[in-house]
Scaffold this motif. Structure first.
Motif, PDB file in Angstrom:
ATOM      1  N   ALA A 199      25.916  32.583  56.222  1.00  0.00           N
ATOM      2  CA  ALA A 199      25.761  32.967  57.690  1.00  0.00           C
ATOM      3  C   ALA A 199      25.993  33.197  58.171  1.00  0.00           C
ATOM      4  O   ALA A 199      26.525  34.913  58.931  1.00  0.00           O
ATOM      5  N   ILE A 200      27.018  32.703  58.818  1.00  0.00           N
ATOM      6  CA  ILE A 200      27.964  32.890  60.081  1.00  0.00           C
ATOM      7  C   ILE A 200      28.749  33.680  59.428  1.00  0.00           C
ATOM      8  O   ILE A 200      29.523  34.291  59.535  1.00  0.00           O
ATOM      9  N   PHE A 201      29.203  33.507  58.283  1.00  0.00           N
ATOM     10  CA  PHE A 201      30.870  34.063  57.376  1.00  0.00           C
ATOM     11  C   PHE A 201      30.343  35.209  56.714  1.00  0.00           C
ATOM     12  O   PHE A 201      30.930  36.007  56.616  1.00  0.00           O
ATOM     13  N   LYS A 202      29.003  35.478  56.623  1.00  0.00           N
ATOM     14  CA  LYS A 202      28.022  36.630  56.537  1.00  0.00           C
ATOM     15  C   LYS A 202      28.824  37.842  56.926  1.00  0.00           C
ATOM     16  O   LYS A 202      28.811  38.776  56.575  1.00  0.00           O
ATOM     17  N   SER A 203      28.139  37.464  58.478  1.00  0.00           N
ATOM     18  CA  SER A 203      28.340  38.356  59.993  1.00  0.00           C
ATOM     19  C   SER A 203      29.555  38.728  60.009  1.00  0.00           C
ATOM     20  O   SER A 203      30.394  39.626  59.989  1.00  0.00           O
TER      21      SER A 203
END
Length: 185
Positions: free
Chosen positions: A114-118
């Protein structure tokens, strides 16, 4: 056998086995990223030894960053993943390889995705030295796995029990604990 706080641990995986697994992981990552400069993201505190030794085997150029997440209390996962130290760097359009010491429930991997998708990364890959396949139930692919282990609590090679054991070069598993007041026969 070693003693850490109130628990006893017995030998489980040697440093030679770990070295072999990391060399194999490095070769697979090289095959996938030989034409670009990936960013390796070490997840602190546990992955510091894994990342260091993995990158000693990796032959191509790369960048290194760190994130600090926490999900364990004693010998149990809390079920929550807390981001303690993040990064302000932009990863947009970059290939990111998250390096973990161990994946069990997958809650940390889910949070990291989720962090890196953002961050709009080009690709998101996960490399872990240890995987507990009987516990991992997430639908997120683990791209590079060193050693699959049973659902046992382990210490050493970056993994700890309440702060102790990270510096051990071999890995130890929690030994059967005797009830208080009983002695081995």
């Amino acid at each position: 056998m070693i003693q850490l706080h109130d628990k006893t641990f017995e030998p489980f995986i040697s440093s030679d086995e770990i070295g072999f697994a990391l060399a194999e992981m490095a070769k697979h990552i090289e095959d996938d990223f030989q034409d670009e400069v990936p960013v390796f993201i070490g997840i602190l505190n546990g992955s510091f030894m894994v990342l260091s030794d993995l990158l000693k085997q990796y032959k191509f150029m790369c960048e290194v960053e760190f994130l600090k997440l926490s999900s364990y209390e004693g010998t149990e996962s809390s079920g929550k993943v807390n981001e303690l130290i993040g990064t302000s760097k932009s990863f947009e359009g970059r290939s990111v390889i998250v390096v973990e010491d161990i994946v069990d429930t997958g809650n940390t991997v889910e949070k990291l995705k989720a962090i890196f998708k953002s961050h709009n990364v080009k690709s998101f890959k996960v490399a872990t030295l240890f995987l507990k396949p009987d516990v991992y139930k997430k639908d997120i692919k683990l791209d590079y796995v060193g050693i699959r282990i049973p659902d046992k609590f382990i210490v050493g090679y970056g993994l700890d029990y309440d702060g102790l054991g990270r510096n051990l070069v071999d890995v130890y598993q929690l030994a059967p604990q005797l009830p208080k007041g009983e002695f081995p026969s």
